[in-house]
Design an enzyme around this catalytic site. Structure first.
Site, PDB file in Angstrom:
ATOM      1  N   ARG A 278       0.851  -1.185   0.000  1.00 30.13           N
ATOM      2  CA  ARG A 278       0.000   0.000   0.000  1.00 30.13           C
ATOM      3  C   ARG A 278       0.885   1.233   0.000  1.00 30.13           C
ATOM      4  O   ARG A 278       1.973   1.220   0.580  1.00 30.13           O
ATOM      5  CB  ARG A 278      -0.904  -0.024   1.238  1.00 30.13           C
ATOM      6  CG  ARG A 278      -1.936   1.080   1.296  1.00 30.13           C
ATOM      7  CD  ARG A 278      -2.704   1.058   2.612  1.00 30.13           C
ATOM      8  NE  ARG A 278      -3.558  -0.113   2.725  1.00 30.13           N
ATOM      9  CZ  ARG A 278      -3.437  -1.043   3.660  1.00 30.13           C
ATOM     10  NH1 ARG A 278      -2.464  -0.966   4.562  1.00 30.13           N
ATOM     11  NH2 ARG A 278      -4.268  -2.063   3.703  1.00 30.13           N
TER      12      ARG A 278
ATOM     13  N   ARG B 175      -4.349   1.600  17.354  1.00 30.98           N
ATOM     14  CA  ARG B 175      -5.010   0.983  16.212  1.00 30.98           C
ATOM     15  C   ARG B 175      -4.840   1.922  15.018  1.00 30.98           C
ATOM     16  O   ARG B 175      -4.315   3.027  15.164  1.00 30.98           O
ATOM     17  CB  ARG B 175      -6.505   0.784  16.535  1.00 30.98           C
ATOM     18  CG  ARG B 175      -7.232  -0.254  15.669  1.00 30.98           C
ATOM     19  CD  ARG B 175      -6.812  -1.682  15.980  1.00 30.98           C
ATOM     20  NE  ARG B 175      -7.701  -2.647  15.293  1.00 30.98           N
ATOM     21  CZ  ARG B 175      -7.578  -3.016  14.031  1.00 30.98           C
ATOM     22  NH1 ARG B 175      -6.624  -2.495  13.283  1.00 30.98           N
ATOM     23  NH2 ARG B 175      -8.409  -3.897  13.493  1.00 30.98           N
ATOM     24  N   LYS B 176      -5.293   1.517  13.851  1.00 31.98           N
ATOM     25  CA  LYS B 176      -5.174   2.398  12.685  1.00 31.98           C
ATOM     26  C   LYS B 176      -5.995   3.668  12.902  1.00 31.98           C
ATOM     27  O   LYS B 176      -6.905   3.711  13.729  1.00 31.98           O
ATOM     28  CB  LYS B 176      -5.612   1.682  11.413  1.00 31.98           C
ATOM     29  CG  LYS B 176      -7.100   1.385  11.323  1.00 31.98           C
ATOM     30  CD  LYS B 176      -7.403   0.748   9.977  1.00 31.98           C
ATOM     31  CE  LYS B 176      -8.899   0.488   9.816  1.00 31.98           C
ATOM     32  NZ  LYS B 176      -9.222  -0.115   8.518  1.00 31.98           N
TER      33      LYS B 176
ATOM     34  N   GLY C  77     -15.718  -8.167   2.222  1.00 29.39           N
ATOM     35  CA  GLY C  77     -15.562  -9.604   2.393  1.00 29.39           C
ATOM     36  C   GLY C  77     -15.665 -10.102   3.813  1.00 29.39           C
ATOM     37  O   GLY C  77     -15.785 -11.304   4.042  1.00 29.39           O
TER      38      GLY C  77
ATOM     39  N   CYS D 227     -13.855  -3.025   5.086  1.00 28.79           N
ATOM     40  CA  CYS D 227     -13.031  -2.138   4.255  1.00 28.79           C
ATOM     41  C   CYS D 227     -13.837  -1.596   3.070  1.00 28.79           C
ATOM     42  O   CYS D 227     -13.534  -0.529   2.546  1.00 28.79           O
ATOM     43  CB  CYS D 227     -11.802  -2.881   3.742  1.00 28.79           C
ATOM     44  SG  CYS D 227     -10.689  -3.406   5.063  1.00 28.79           S
ATOM     45  N   GLY D 228     -14.871  -2.332   2.662  1.00 30.48           N
ATOM     46  CA  GLY D 228     -15.742  -1.872   1.585  1.00 30.48           C
ATOM     47  C   GLY D 228     -16.796  -0.887   2.038  1.00 30.48           C
ATOM     48  O   GLY D 228     -17.608  -0.430   1.232  1.00 30.48           O
TER      49      GLY D 228
END
Length: 458
Positions: free
Chosen positions: A3, A117-118, A375, A380-381
């Site tokens: 990424r 965390r992110k 998924g 993430c979608g």
């Protein structure tokens, strides 16, 4: 997978060609995805090649530094920054500054490489809210205060398997010069005080809940220069009743004689030849610049109006990346899925295309309906912001046999009236999704069955 850091989703033809050269050598595994954070992910990379790839990235002005794990993810901004006649502010200087600060000018910034965390950040520059501020940990919302330009701050938006939450006002306003100090103070408060136990409860909103919004704000103030942070401004510059525009097709820029063209990249997936062709089009017709959107599409700006007709005649636009996709394809988003992601429960990209193609053969819609696929519950979608969302799960068919399925969400909204969608139907086998989607579109989105449409035309 590798990424990148691509602040504001702005990239160049040279960078695009380099990424194409990287993935080309990996055969069917070599591909690239436009992500929901205006970024590229390249796939198929093998570990021995990484040092050479990193050197190549640096030569074209790219980095993958601090782009994953518990780091600050790609800073998102208005994809039309600097070219939109209706923009509020050009977000590129701010997203670039944030990225440079977070990575210490691509040298690495250990102060922010081990967050709980992110953490996601965006700078809003449009009335359209293309940047999706309500699902970011920190969002800068343009506002005036006593004749000064700056930003009100939203904090805490996130998705996770356990919980999804919209960002809330910090009751804070910063001037343009205060963008970095505020980011630094908020990150330090989160880094120092955030929970580091159960990873399902370590996003920043959990800390805000623990301290209360005023308690969290006071911790941020302690870390601001001079321990001062102005209260929120009432002079919000975002027009709440603005009708959100899509970026597809040809649109005039604020620069006279120039236009940008938005291209539909089906579920964000491209191959090396596609990337080379996109780079060629950007060079031939534009200024060599390309822009990525959070809806996984590409914009080519700075095309002279006299070249538009020739541009629209290019084979790539007719065969692959249409500037005027079908209405149900316009808002189609899909995460990587289990083809490449170890956490995904189901395959998403090919299935998203197949289901949508079948649905649009059965019904006609009069306006776009945004459909998102993810998924797994990490989402993430971003299925919760979609009109209709599909979250991968295991289900049972009519014979009780385990099969791939999806939890279906309905009612998500983006823009000033943002709202997270709610679970509509749980554990639907993937093979049964088409009739369910048709039913949802007819009942809730005004879709008309093709059979009835043909009868009415006769």
């Amino acid at each position: 997978m590798m990424r990148l850091k691509l602040p504001n989703g702005v990239t160049t033809s040279e960078q695009t060609r380099f990424l194409a050269s990287v993935i080309r050598k990996y055969g069917k595994d070599g591909c690239a995805d436009v992500t929901t954070r205006q970024n590229w992910q390249i796939r198929g990379v093998v570990l021995p090649d990484v040092p050479e790839i990193l050197r190549g990235l640096a030569e074209v002005g790219l980095t993958s530094l601090q782009s994953g794990m518990d780091n600050v993810r790609n800073p998102v901004g208005n994809p039309l920054a600097g070219i939109d006649p209706d923009e509020i502010v050009d977000t590129r200087p701010y997203t670039n500054l944030l990225s440079q600060f977070i990575t210490a000018n691509s040298r690495g910034n250990p102060a922010f490489t081990n967050l709980p965390r992110k953490w996601n950040v965006c700078v809003v520059g449009s009335h359209d809210l293309y940047e999706h501020p309500h699902i970011n940990d920190l969002a800068y919302m343009p506002a005036m205060k006593d004749g000064r330009f700056g930003f009100n701050l939203l904090v805490g938006g996130f998705f996770s398997p356990k919980r999804c939450a919209e960002a809330v006002p910090l009751d804070a306003w910063v001037s343009a010069d205060g963008v970095l100090p505020a980011c630094k103070a908020i990150l330090e408060a989160y880094r120092d005080l955030g929970t580091r136990g159960n990873r399902q409860k370590t996003r920043m909103m959990w800390l805000i809940d623990e301290l209360g919004i005023e308690g969290f704000r006071s911790e941020v103030v302690k870390r601001m220069p001079d321990q001062e942070l102005e209260r929120e401004s009432s002079e919000d510059l975002i027009q709440k009743r603005w009708e959100r525009r899509d970026c597809f097709g040809v649109h005039p820029q604020k620069q006279q004689g120039l236009s940008y063209v938005g291209l539909h990249i089906p579920v964000g997936r491209v191959r090396a030849d596609d990337m080379d062709e996109l780079a060629r089009l950007a060079d031939t017709y534009g200024s060599g610049e390309l822009r990525l959107t959070v809806e996984q599409n590409v914009i080519i700006p700075n095309i002279e109006d006299s070249k538009i007709e020739a541009f629209l005649g290019e084979r790539l636009l007719k065969d692959r990346f249409s500037p005027e996709p079908p209405l149900l394809m316009k808002g189609l988003v899909a995460c990587t899925g289990n083809e490449f992601c170890g956490q995904a429960i189901i395959e998403t990209k090919a299935r998203a295309m197949k289901v949508t193609e079948e649905v649009q053969r059965l019904v006609s819609v009069s306006k776009p309906v945004r459909m998102h696929w993810t998924g797994c519950p990490n989402t993430c979608g971003q299925v919760q912001v979609a009109d209709v969302g599909f979250m991968g799960c295991m289900a049972r068919d009519e014979n009780g046999k385990v099969c791939e399925g999806a939890d279906v969400y309905v009612g998500g909204r983006v823009g000033s009236t943002s709202h997270l969608g709610e679970l509509y139907r749980k554990s639907v086998p993937c093979k049964d999704l088409v009739p369910l989607v048709v039913d949802i579109l007819v009942k809730q989105f005004g879709a008309v069955p093709r059979e009835r449409e043909e009868v009415e035309e006769d």
